[in-house]
Design an enzyme around this catalytic site. Structure first.
Site, PDB file in Angstrom:
ATOM      1  N   VAL A  29       1.058  -0.989   4.672  1.00  0.00           N
ATOM      2  CA  VAL A  29       0.784  -0.278   5.916  1.00  0.00           C
ATOM      3  C   VAL A  29       2.119   0.093   6.566  1.00  0.00           C
ATOM      4  O   VAL A  29       3.018  -0.753   6.692  1.00  0.00           O
ATOM      5  CB  VAL A  29      -0.041  -1.141   6.889  1.00  0.00           C
ATOM      6  CG1 VAL A  29      -0.430  -0.323   8.118  1.00  0.00           C
ATOM      7  CG2 VAL A  29      -1.272  -1.693   6.193  1.00  0.00           C
ATOM      8  N   GLY A  78       3.206  -4.034   7.277  1.00  0.00           N
ATOM      9  CA  GLY A  78       2.624  -5.167   6.565  1.00  0.00           C
ATOM     10  C   GLY A  78       2.170  -4.737   5.202  1.00  0.00           C
ATOM     11  O   GLY A  78       2.189  -3.556   4.857  1.00  0.00           O
ATOM     12  N   ASP A 106     -16.797  -4.506   6.519  1.00  0.00           N
ATOM     13  CA  ASP A 106     -15.781  -5.569   6.511  1.00  0.00           C
ATOM     14  C   ASP A 106     -15.392  -5.930   7.943  1.00  0.00           C
ATOM     15  O   ASP A 106     -14.211  -6.045   8.266  1.00  0.00           O
ATOM     16  CB  ASP A 106     -14.559  -5.126   5.705  1.00  0.00           C
ATOM     17  CG  ASP A 106     -13.594  -6.291   5.446  1.00  0.00           C
ATOM     18  OD1 ASP A 106     -14.081  -7.431   5.296  1.00  0.00           O
ATOM     19  OD2 ASP A 106     -12.377  -6.050   5.420  1.00  0.00           O
ATOM     20  N   LYS A 112      -1.805   3.915   5.560  1.00  0.00           N
ATOM     21  CA  LYS A 112      -2.113   2.900   4.556  1.00  0.00           C
ATOM     22  C   LYS A 112      -1.948   3.538   3.180  1.00  0.00           C
ATOM     23  O   LYS A 112      -2.697   4.444   2.827  1.00  0.00           O
ATOM     24  CB  LYS A 112      -3.533   2.368   4.742  1.00  0.00           C
ATOM     25  CG  LYS A 112      -3.685   1.510   5.976  1.00  0.00           C
ATOM     26  CD  LYS A 112      -5.002   0.732   5.954  1.00  0.00           C
ATOM     27  CE  LYS A 112      -5.026  -0.320   7.043  1.00  0.00           C
ATOM     28  NZ  LYS A 112      -6.204  -1.200   6.956  1.00  0.00           N
TER      29      LYS A 112
END
Length: 967
Positions: free
Chosen positions: A103, A96, A211, A118
């Site tokens: 990623v 993604g 987050d 990542k």
């Protein structure tokens, strides 16, 4: 029916969880007839990329493969094909893309396992400082080891592109799971509990997620939750310079719907931010929607910071009442009213599960499970009456619940029997006792070279401990035998040294870092140290010497603040430490969060605790033990910590020691059943120093005294008893005594009037400021001569010292608390008119003494109470420098007014005469032994023949063990 805002919010959540390549087609289908809604959702997506971007893409194995191929992340990073190598990692396929990178699924060829990588887009981290910060944070996260947390394995950089290697988690994200709607109460609570357990572990290690959201929580094939991207937002905030360029505002790295009010307002987050986000997530689990709704991210942020939300049970009526209460507490906008620890959040979630599993019903939820045949009117009436009865009963039970008994002392024993060693310091800075459970290690201060000693916790003979550094101070001990010490190089002026660790006995010392510290302790996990320098508290990793400042303590005004004595609570959520101003001789205990947030005084002035310092938690976390000079002497106090809301405790400190002996440097035993401390019995012996013979002789034998002053004709003397601090007047041989002051007043610096009929002195009562008092020589009609300002704290002032004019009509006085912006000048008080006239350019000077002929005033130029001497000439109105020692203490005039005597910090006596202004050494005062050190410095006086008078400290310091019951 859903409102337009709710529909936009729901669709935005669905689109956000789709692979980017599928989003446009999805919007084409669902927004075919509502282009305005599509534009609103696209605006939300664009703003989400700006505010969170990369953090929205989780490294999970169930993302659609190939969707990122050929796309661009942040418009700059090309997709890597299969087989491309990043160090030891081989790219398998893209998973993604997000606003800050891509990623990938990859294979770790060395460990033969699949990982998620990542890759950050170019420009996300700019500069070496940002990369160093990024790597430090990643290495810290790599130490997290918990089944509910996806691990960070590695960080790297190749061809200018930075990447993170993480655990590849199989399963689906909670965001995807929530597309089907709200979860059952049990499933929602089970998942929230697992997330809370992950937060508990991370927070104990000092890591904040920042987050937390459903997209960052994976549900594995076995049904277990695993939290992703811990601390990644902080890693990307690589110093304030780069963070600003990425987010426009520090603290806005995150997803708006789950941000806390402090994040929404751009403030620095702490662990309570994660607990807010968990409250939002739990609400969403139970209702299928987030609590704060709006049609743009900026509007969401505004609502989070200012607006209320719809109560949980107003959205889902069958939700457990306790779940609603949990959400209410988690979503308090004031962090101080919110859950303070993930552990407490988890406890309440377990209570919900217990009630659900046992079929218990709480509050008005009973109506859900009651027979529908019952009359609705009767049900409401019964519920109302029952609820009122329950409230009354609960209130009575809560009010009359048994209280925790107060702490109790059951015995005391003396552990050491040293005849000559002193170990207590001055109570404001002091040293520290440390223990490994079987032995107590203590430093003997004021020694060169330093001396480290040990004694059994059951008492006995003390023994010297070999330590390779000539100058050192033991400050902490990590079980079983890792000693932490301050040592060479030593900055004597600042009272600092390098920090060293050594295994005792017999290990080699190793310096930690390359800094100078006032004090240091081990972190609870032993991987770092907390250390202080000036007003700052830092942490340093032992293995990497990675250092960061976490707190700067400043009292009122611009005081020269010194922090010492850091102590971390056993739960690792709080720290307490001593803040002092040595120049003003004041200290206080402060408290902050373990990460340095929200520093504040532990006690307020109204508490009347006086100077407090040197506190430590008992290992079980139930009590905080410290010392206070409330009442004149230093005594030990214990304060019960409330460990949970049900406890009924008296949070006022309880006094543990009494009497004239000073009790200092408390050290709780490892089993919390004993408190070790240094007990000091102060005694002073006045000695006369003969300059020609270089020897000392006692004056007033048998009287424990300090600060002796002869009358002008030499027939009578004033002195202050030690340790009581009482002012007496007598003949020069000690007969015909008169007590001039009475307890609880404490007296310093008595001065005869020229005619011998009156006495001026500095005095204070417990908890009150120093003031100048005037009394007759026979103790009648004592009167307060100056208002004395306010209670002595940093930046505030109090009158502290008086000197008579030769005609006896005026006194000149100076002050303490000179660290504020408006420093206390030397002032002349006319005793007839009570008019006060400041001496020009004298702000911050101390120890003023009027010359016998009235032409001059000599004073110390440094507000700390020692420093170079300066001379004020009344004829010219100007100050001039005297060539004197840089650390001269209180001066005194010879009887003919031609010379000034002083000593240099307890070591050598000097004289400087006005004809040549050259200092003349007179002898070593240290040969008399340790000199007493009062509130305003070391006493020095002159006999009628100008021989020097000093007070020798003949008291003793011993270590004691206080047997206690701490319920």
């Amino acid at each position: 029916m859903k409102t337009p805002d709710e529909a936009i919010e729901r669709l935005f959540g669905e689109v956000l969880d789709l692979p980017r390549a599928e989003r446009s087609a999805f919007l084409d289908e669902v927004c075919r007839e509502t282009p305005q809604m599509r534009r609103a959702i696209e605006d939300l997506l664009a703003e989400n990329d700006r505010l969170s971007g990369f953090l929205s893409e989780a490294p999970c194995a169930k993302l659609d493969r190939g969707t990122a191929a050929g796309t661009s992340a942040a418009g700059a990073l090309r997709s890597l094909g299969p087989g491309v190598r990043l160090g030891r990692y081989s790219i398998v396929e893209p998973l993604g893309a997000g606003g800050m990178g891509i990623v990938y699924r990859a294979r770790d060829e060395k460990l033969e396992r699949e990982v998620a990588i990542k890759m950050l887009a170019p420009g996300v981290l700019t500069g070496e400082d940002a990369r160093r910060h990024f790597r430090r944070e990643a290495l810290a996260l790599a130490k997290l080891n918990h089944p509910r947390i996806a691990a960070v394995y590695d960080v790297g950089e190749q061809d200018g592109v930075d990447f993170i290697v993480m655990e590849l988690v199989a399963g689906e994200s909670l965001a995807a799971k929530l597309r089907a709607g709200a979860l059952s109460a049990k499933e929602a609570t089970e998942i929230a509990l697992q997330v809370a357990e992950a937060l508990e572990e991370a927070h104990e290690q000092g890591v904040i997620h920042r987050d937390l959201k459903p997209a960052n929580v994976m549900i594995t094939p076995k049904g277990n939750a695993k939290v992703l991207d811990f601390g990644l937002a902080k890693m990307l905030a690589a110093g304030e310079d780069n963070a600003l360029s990425l987010t426009e505002k520090r603290g806005l790295l995150g997803t708006p719907r789950y941000m806390s009010p402090e994040q929404a307002q751009g403030m620095s987050p702490d662990s309570r931010t994660d607990l807010w986000s968990l409250g939002v997530v739990y609400y969403e689990f139970l209702t299928g929607r987030t609590p704060f709704q709006a049609n743009s991210n900026l509007a969401i942020l505004h609502a989070i910071a200012t607006a209320p939300y719809t109560a949980l049970r107003a959205v889902r009526a069958d939700a457990p009442l306790l779940a609603e209460q949990i959400v209410e507490r988690a979503l308090e906008k004031d962090p101080e009213l919110r859950y303070q620890r993930a552990r407490d959040f988890a406890k309440d979630l377990r209570r919900v599960l217990r009630d659900l599993e046992t079929g218990r019903v709480t509050g008005s939820t009973a109506s859900v499970f009651t027979s529908r045949a019952r009359s609705r009117t009767g049900l409401k009436k019964g519920a109302l009456i029952g609820g009122c009865v329950l409230v009354v009963v609960a209130a009575m039970v809560y009010r009359w619940r048994p209280a925790v008994p107060p702490p109790r002392v059951t015995g005391m024993m003396q552990l050491t029997h040293d005849d000559t060693e002193k170990m207590s310091g001055d109570g404001l800075t002091g040293e520290r006792l440390v223990t490994d459970g079987t032995r107590i290690y203590y430093e003997v201060p004021f020694r060169t070279p330093s001396l480290l000693k040990e004694v059994s916790t059951e008492g006995g003979e003390s023994e010297n401990v070999q330590f390779p550094l000539p100058n050192h101070q033991a400050v902490d001990l990590r079980a079983p035998s890792e000693l932490l010490a301050l040592g060479d190089p030593v900055n004597q002026t600042l009272g600092q040294g390098g920090v060293w660790q050594m295994t005792i006995p017999g290990g080699d010392p190793r310096r930690i870092g390359n800094f100078q510290a006032n004090d240091a302790i081990w972190s609870p996990d032993g991987n770092s140290i907390y250390w202080t320098s000036g007003p700052d508290i830092f942490t340093t990793r032992v293995d990497t010497s990675d250092t960061r400042r976490i707190l700067t303590a400043k009292w009122t005004g611009n005081a020269k603040t010194i922090t010492r004595g850091v102590s971390i609570s056993p739960g690792r959520e709080r720290m307490r430490f001593t803040v002092s101003d040595p120049s003003a001789r004041v200290s206080a205990l402060w408290e902050a969060r373990a990460n340095g947030g929200n520093p504040r005084p532990l006690f307020q002035e109204r508490d009347g605790m006086g100077n407090v310092c040197c506190g430590m938690w008992t290992p079980d976390g139930k009590y905080y033990v410290f010392q206070s000079d409330r009442g004149g002497n230093w005594n030990l106090w214990a304060m019960r910590e409330r460990l949970h809301w049900w406890e009924k405790t008296d949070e006022k400190p309880a006094k543990m020691t009494v009497g004239l002996m000073n009790a200092q440097l408390p050290l709780p035993s490892l089993d919390s059943k004993r408190i070790y401390f240094v007990g000091t019995a102060h005694r002073g012996e006045i000695q006369r120093y003969n300059v020609q013979r270089k020897n000392f002789a006692s004056i007033l034998p048998g009287i424990s005294a300090d600060q002796l002053a002869f009358s002008r004709d030499g027939s009578r003397v004033l002195y202050v008893t030690v340790p009581e601090g009482i002012l007496w007047e007598s003949k020069a041989d000690g007969s015909d005594r008169h007590q001039l002051t009475f307890a609880p007043m404490e007296v310093e610096l008595p001065q005869w009037s020229p005619d011998g009929k009156r006495v001026a002195f500095t005095g204070r009562e417990p908890g009150k400021p120093w003031k100048i008092y005037l009394t007759s020589a026979k103790g009648r009609d004592a009167a307060e001569m100056t208002p004395g300002g306010v209670q002595v704290t940093f930046g505030e002032q109090a009158d502290s010292d008086a000197t008579w004019s030769p005609d006896g009509n005026s006194i000149a006085l100076d002050g303490i608390g000179n660290s504020g912006e408006a420093k206390h000048p030397i002032e002349i008080l006319n005793l007839s008119t009570h008019q006060i006239t400041p001496v020009p350019a004298s702000e911050g000077m101390r120890g003023a003494r009027w010359s016998p002929d009235g032409k001059y005033i000599v004073a110390i130029s440094n507000s700390a109470g020692f420093g170079p001497l300066k001379l004020y000439t009344f004829a010219t109105g100007q100050w001039s420098s005297l060539e004197s020692a840089v650390q001269a203490t209180y001066p005194t005039w010879s009887h003919d007014g031609k010379c000034i005597y002083y000593n240099e910090l307890n070591v050598s006596a000097y004289r400087v005469c006005l004809d040549d202004r050259k200092p003349q050494p007179l002898g070593n005062l240290a040969s008399a032994g340790t000199l007493t050190f009062g509130t305003f410095g070391t006493y020095i006086g002159l006999a009628p023949d100008d021989s020097i008078l000093v007070s020798r400290d003949i008291g003793t310091d011993q270590i004691y063990g206080l047997d206690v019951e701490l319920p």
